[in-house]
Structure formats: structure tokens, C-alpha cells
Design a protein around this motif. Sequence first.
Motif, mmCIF file in Angstrom:
data_model
loop_
_atom_site.group_PDB
_atom_site.id
_atom_site.type_symbol
_atom_site.label_atom_id
_atom_site.label_comp_id
_atom_site.label_asym_id
_atom_site.label_seq_id
_atom_site.Cartn_x
_atom_site.Cartn_y
_atom_site.Cartn_z
ATOM 1 N N ILE A 44 -7.239 8.698 4.237
ATOM 2 C CA ILE A 44 -6.457 8.686 5.464
ATOM 3 C C ILE A 44 -5.650 7.392 5.409
ATOM 4 C CG2 ILE A 44 -6.509 8.740 7.978
ATOM 5 C CD1 ILE A 44 -9.336 10.039 7.668
ATOM 6 N N ARG A 45 -4.377 7.516 5.039
ATOM 7 C CA ARG A 45 -3.521 6.349 4.795
ATOM 8 C C ARG A 45 -3.571 5.353 5.950
ATOM 9 N NH1 ARG A 45 -1.321 5.727 -0.346
ATOM 10 N NH2 ARG A 45 -1.254 7.807 -1.216
ATOM 11 N N GLY A 46 -3.777 4.095 5.586
ATOM 12 C CA GLY A 46 -3.788 3.022 6.567
ATOM 13 C C GLY A 46 -5.120 2.844 7.268
ATOM 14 N N LEU A 47 -5.968 3.851 7.219
ATOM 15 C CA LEU A 47 -7.257 3.750 7.914
ATOM 16 C C LEU A 47 -8.401 3.549 6.930
ATOM 17 C CD1 LEU A 47 -8.709 3.918 10.671
ATOM 18 C CD2 LEU A 47 -9.025 6.331 10.209
ATOM 19 N N CYS A 48 -8.642 4.546 6.086
ATOM 20 C CA CYS A 48 -9.794 4.452 5.194
ATOM 21 C C CYS A 48 -9.753 5.532 4.130
ATOM 22 C CB CYS A 48 -11.084 4.579 5.979
ATOM 23 S SG CYS A 48 -11.283 6.205 6.735
ATOM 24 N N SER A 49 -10.722 5.446 3.217
ATOM 25 C CA SER A 49 -10.931 6.520 2.263
ATOM 26 C C SER A 49 -12.435 6.736 2.129
ATOM 27 C CB SER A 49 -10.301 6.199 0.911
ATOM 28 O OG SER A 49 -10.868 5.043 0.356
ATOM 29 N N PHE A 50 -12.802 7.965 1.866
ATOM 30 C CA PHE A 50 -14.186 8.350 1.650
ATOM 31 C C PHE A 50 -14.281 8.904 0.236
ATOM 32 C CE2 PHE A 50 -13.291 9.065 6.151
ATOM 33 C CZ PHE A 50 -14.328 8.383 6.764
ATOM 34 N N LYS A 80 -14.313 3.138 2.306
ATOM 35 C CA LYS A 80 -13.546 1.935 2.004
ATOM 36 C C LYS A 80 -12.420 1.835 3.026
ATOM 37 C CE LYS A 80 -10.963 -0.385 -1.603
ATOM 38 N NZ LYS A 80 -10.402 -0.283 -2.953
ATOM 39 N N SER A 81 -12.356 0.703 3.717
ATOM 40 C CA SER A 81 -11.324 0.552 4.741
ATOM 41 C C SER A 81 -9.959 0.318 4.102
ATOM 42 C CB SER A 81 -11.675 -0.601 5.682
ATOM 43 O OG SER A 81 -11.731 -1.807 4.974
ATOM 44 N N GLY A 82 -8.922 0.762 4.810
ATOM 45 C CA GLY A 82 -7.549 0.601 4.349
ATOM 46 C C GLY A 82 -6.974 -0.738 4.760
ATOM 47 N N LYS A 83 -5.846 -1.079 4.167
ATOM 48 C CA LYS A 83 -5.199 -2.359 4.417
ATOM 49 C C LYS A 83 -4.849 -2.554 5.888
ATOM 50 C CE LYS A 83 -1.119 -5.013 3.142
ATOM 51 N NZ LYS A 83 0.151 -4.989 2.424
ATOM 52 N N GLU A 84 -4.260 -1.530 6.509
ATOM 53 C CA GLU A 84 -3.857 -1.645 7.922
ATOM 54 C C GLU A 84 -5.065 -1.832 8.835
ATOM 55 O OE1 GLU A 84 -1.198 1.492 9.140
ATOM 56 O OE2 GLU A 84 -0.146 1.386 7.222
ATOM 57 N N LEU A 85 -6.168 -1.158 8.544
ATOM 58 C CA LEU A 85 -7.374 -1.310 9.354
ATOM 59 C C LEU A 85 -7.927 -2.724 9.217
ATOM 60 C CD1 LEU A 85 -9.561 -0.156 11.203
ATOM 61 C CD2 LEU A 85 -10.736 0.668 9.157
ATOM 62 N N LYS A 86 -7.950 -3.249 7.996
ATOM 63 C CA LYS A 86 -8.442 -4.615 7.778
ATOM 64 C C LYS A 86 -7.605 -5.615 8.574
ATOM 65 C CE LYS A 86 -10.032 -3.795 3.083
ATOM 66 N NZ LYS A 86 -9.779 -4.068 1.652
ATOM 67 N N GLU A 87 -6.280 -5.440 8.507
ATOM 68 C CA GLU A 87 -5.386 -6.354 9.234
ATOM 69 C C GLU A 87 -5.594 -6.250 10.736
ATOM 70 O OE1 GLU A 87 -1.537 -5.241 7.798
ATOM 71 O OE2 GLU A 87 -1.805 -6.300 5.887
#
Length: 91
Positions: A44-50, A80-87
Motif C-alpha cells: 500500500i504505497r506510502g503506508l506499508c507493505s506486508f 514494513k512501514s512506508g516512507k510517508e508513514l515514517k515521516e
Amino acid sequence: MNKLELISALKTEANISKSEAAEVVHIFFDNIADAMTSGERVEIRGLCSFFVKSYKSYTGRKPKTGEKVIIRPKKLPFFKSGKELKERVNR
């Protein structure tokens, strides 16, 4: 936030009934679980991946007795969290 709170938020935001919101949430999670079961990665772009990691068999030890034990091969789900979620979390 748990599943019921997610359903309630979806009901409010989308202006749909609680049963419709529950169905959407169930379909969403069931499809993610089905994809992972078949070995697919869900992103899920920007959020996470499973994804699923596979582990080979190895020799372990029982903590109490120290006896050697064969650990069978297994698969485990990972997130794994996405870049946008981390930010967003670090703001």
C-alpha cells in the motif's frame, strides 16, 4: 485503534451504514490475508507493505533441559512501514 473503531471511523467518514462499513473492512483484510497466504507481497504505497518470510529448519534447544530439538521450517508474516508513514509518525 481496533477493528471496531476502524469500522466506526469508516461509517462516519464515508457516510455509510455500520454493516456496509464492516463488510468493506472484512473484504479488505480478507484480501490481504488471502494474498499473503498465496505468497504474494501486499504493498500500500506510502503506508506499508506486508510480506511472508520463509525460514529453514534448524536445531534449537529446550531452555529447561538443554536438549536439542529440531525446529521445523516455517513462514511468518511481516509488516514494513512506508516512507510517508515514517515521516508522518516522526512529525
